[in-house]
Scaffold this motif. Structure first.
Motif, short mmCIF file in Angstrom:
data_model
loop_
_atom_site.label_atom_id
_atom_site.label_comp_id
_atom_site.label_asym_id
_atom_site.label_seq_id
_atom_site.Cartn_x
_atom_site.Cartn_y
_atom_site.Cartn_z
N VAL A 133 0.83 -1.20 0.00
CA VAL A 133 0.00 0.00 0.00
C VAL A 133 0.87 1.25 0.00
CG1 VAL A 133 -1.80 1.28 1.20
CG2 VAL A 133 -1.85 -1.22 1.22
N VAL A 134 1.89 1.29 0.87
CA VAL A 134 2.76 2.46 0.98
C VAL A 134 3.48 2.73 -0.35
CG1 VAL A 134 4.90 3.30 2.02
CG2 VAL A 134 3.08 2.40 3.48
N LEU A 135 4.02 1.68 -0.96
CA LEU A 135 4.75 1.89 -2.22
C LEU A 135 3.80 2.28 -3.35
CD1 LEU A 135 7.48 -0.92 -2.16
CD2 LEU A 135 7.71 1.51 -1.64
N HIS A 136 2.57 1.77 -3.33
CA HIS A 136 1.59 2.19 -4.34
C HIS A 136 1.27 3.68 -4.17
CE1 HIS A 136 -1.90 2.31 -6.95
NE2 HIS A 136 -2.59 2.83 -5.95
N LEU A 137 1.12 4.13 -2.93
CA LEU A 137 0.74 5.52 -2.68
C LEU A 137 1.90 6.49 -2.89
CD1 LEU A 137 -1.45 5.12 0.53
CD2 LEU A 137 -2.25 5.55 -1.80
N TYR A 138 3.12 6.09 -2.48
CA TYR A 138 4.24 7.03 -2.43
C TYR A 138 5.42 6.65 -3.34
CZ TYR A 138 1.78 8.64 1.73
OH TYR A 138 0.83 9.12 2.60
N GLY A 139 5.52 5.37 -3.72
CA GLY A 139 6.69 4.94 -4.46
C GLY A 139 7.91 4.86 -3.57
N GLY A 140 9.03 4.43 -4.15
CA GLY A 140 10.28 4.36 -3.40
C GLY A 140 10.69 2.93 -3.12
N ALA A 141 11.49 2.75 -2.09
CA ALA A 141 11.99 1.43 -1.73
C ALA A 141 11.60 1.13 -0.28
CB ALA A 141 13.50 1.35 -1.90
N TYR A 142 11.18 -0.09 -0.04
CA TYR A 142 10.78 -0.53 1.29
C TYR A 142 11.86 -1.46 1.86
CZ TYR A 142 8.63 -3.31 4.95
OH TYR A 142 8.38 -3.94 6.13
N PHE A 143 12.14 -1.31 3.15
CA PHE A 143 13.09 -2.19 3.83
C PHE A 143 12.51 -2.61 5.17
CE2 PHE A 143 15.43 0.70 1.17
CZ PHE A 143 16.40 -0.09 0.56
N ASP A 144 12.57 -3.90 5.47
CA ASP A 144 12.28 -4.34 6.83
C ASP A 144 13.30 -3.72 7.78
OD1 ASP A 144 10.08 -5.89 6.29
OD2 ASP A 144 11.11 -7.82 6.43
N MET A 145 12.91 -3.57 9.05
CA MET A 145 13.79 -2.91 10.01
C MET A 145 14.96 -3.78 10.48
SD MET A 145 13.90 0.13 11.03
CE MET A 145 13.02 1.67 10.97
N LEU A 184 8.90 -0.15 -5.87
CA LEU A 184 7.83 0.02 -6.85
C LEU A 184 7.66 1.50 -7.17
CD1 LEU A 184 5.03 -2.34 -5.39
CD2 LEU A 184 6.38 -2.76 -7.46
N SER A 185 7.13 1.78 -8.35
CA SER A 185 6.75 3.15 -8.70
C SER A 185 5.34 3.43 -8.18
CB SER A 185 6.79 3.36 -10.22
OG SER A 185 8.10 3.25 -10.70
N ALA A 186 5.13 4.65 -7.73
CA ALA A 186 3.82 5.02 -7.18
C ALA A 186 2.75 5.03 -8.26
CB ALA A 186 3.91 6.40 -6.53
N ASN A 187 1.54 4.58 -7.86
CA ASN A 187 0.35 4.69 -8.71
C ASN A 187 0.58 4.14 -10.11
OD1 ASN A 187 -2.40 5.51 -8.75
ND2 ASN A 187 -1.86 7.25 -10.03
N SER A 188 1.36 3.07 -10.20
CA SER A 188 1.70 2.49 -11.49
C SER A 188 0.78 1.31 -11.81
CB SER A 188 3.16 2.01 -11.49
OG SER A 188 3.34 0.99 -10.51
N SER A 189 0.83 0.87 -13.04
CA SER A 189 0.05 -0.31 -13.42
C SER A 189 0.47 -1.52 -12.59
CB SER A 189 0.23 -0.59 -14.91
OG SER A 189 -0.43 -1.79 -15.28
N LEU A 190 1.78 -1.68 -12.36
CA LEU A 190 2.27 -2.82 -11.59
C LEU A 190 1.84 -2.74 -10.13
CD1 LEU A 190 3.92 -5.42 -11.43
CD2 LEU A 190 5.95 -4.01 -11.00
N SER A 191 2.01 -1.57 -9.51
CA SER A 191 1.62 -1.45 -8.10
C SER A 191 0.11 -1.65 -7.93
CB SER A 191 2.05 -0.08 -7.54
OG SER A 191 1.29 0.98 -8.08
N SER A 192 -0.68 -1.16 -8.89
CA SER A 192 -2.13 -1.36 -8.85
C SER A 192 -2.48 -2.83 -8.98
CB SER A 192 -2.81 -0.59 -9.98
OG SER A 192 -2.53 0.78 -9.91
N TYR A 193 -1.79 -3.51 -9.89
CA TYR A 193 -2.05 -4.94 -10.11
C TYR A 193 -1.74 -5.75 -8.84
CZ TYR A 193 -0.80 -9.70 -11.38
OH TYR A 193 -0.68 -11.07 -11.40
#
Length: 232
Positions: A133-145, A184-193
């Motif tokens: 959800v976060v990457l779909h809304l904002y994009g960027g890179a996610y890392f576990d802590m 992921l890129s924000a609001n992209s076809s891939l993130s939406s899928y």
């Protein structure tokens, strides 16, 4: 509250990344504690040493609350043929149901709508879902802590082809993703899928389940799997 893992991650981030090019967002669970950000800023002795970086804007603390509505790009046929229905009559808010769990508002924005029943699931499942959800809304890179950063990430993040996750250990299947590190890129076809798919499967965002779906629909070609040797 901050732990030694949080401290180690933040230190490794500042030691390895090109700081003028990045901003670190730390997400705190507001569904568990609505005052989590305030407590970390004002009552957390372990995080206190990082407050100057918050003041400077290099670290941003964000409250996570699971949204009941998530915006999707209009007309992105993420579910394949027959995805959209014949729109019914608008409701009192001038919103129209255009697919299962998908409405279009008066401004032509489409929204993925979650019910309260859908949103009551285990904490580990919340963690699996939050990153998508976060990457779909904002994009960027996610890392576990529990990640320790060793190198500048920019070579993986610059350019158009930067949607990726890690391979799940030594598993050979093309769908065996590990989303402990993901971009992921924000609001992209891939993130939406990926988002629609996880919701459609009962909010199951376990990476290997998402991976099977992506392989079946041939969308894994867009969601690159980087070998564990790139990270571990």
């Amino acid at each position: 509250p901050a732990t030694w893992r949080v401290e180690l991650f933040i230190k490794s981030h500042f030691y390895t990344q090109n700081i003028p090019c990045v901003r670190l967002f730390i997400w705190l669970d507001g569904d568990r504690d609505s005052k989590a950000v305030d407590k970390m800023l004002n009552q957390d002795p372990l995080f206190e040493k990082f407050l100057p970086f918050v003041a400077r804007g290099d670290i941003v603390l964000k409250t996570w609350k699971f949204p009941s509505r998530i915006p999707l790009p209009k007309g992105d046929n993420t579910d394949g043929a027959g995805y959209y229905k014949n729109p019914g009559k608008p409701n009192t808010k001038n919103e129209t149901l255009v697919a299962d769990g998908l409405i279009r508002d008066a401004k032509d924005q489409e929204w993925l709508v979650l019910t309260e029943k859908q949103m009551t699931f285990l904490p580990v499942a919340v963690s699996d879902a939050v990153r998508f959800v976060v990457l779909h809304l904002y994009g960027g890179a996610y890392f576990d802590m529990d990640v320790i950063m060793l190198r500048d990430m920019r070579p993986l993040l610059i350019g158009d082809e930067h949607s990726f996750a890690e391979r799940w250990g030594g598993h050979p299947s093309p769908g065996d993703y590990n989303t402990a590190i993901m971009s992921l890129s924000a609001n992209s076809s891939l993130s939406s899928y990926l988002l629609r798919g996880g919701v459609r499967m009962g909010l199951n965002f376990h990476p290997r389940v998402i991976g099977v779906m992506a392989v079946k629909d041939h969308r894994n070609r867009e969601f690159h799997m980087l070998e564990t040797a790139a990270f571990d």
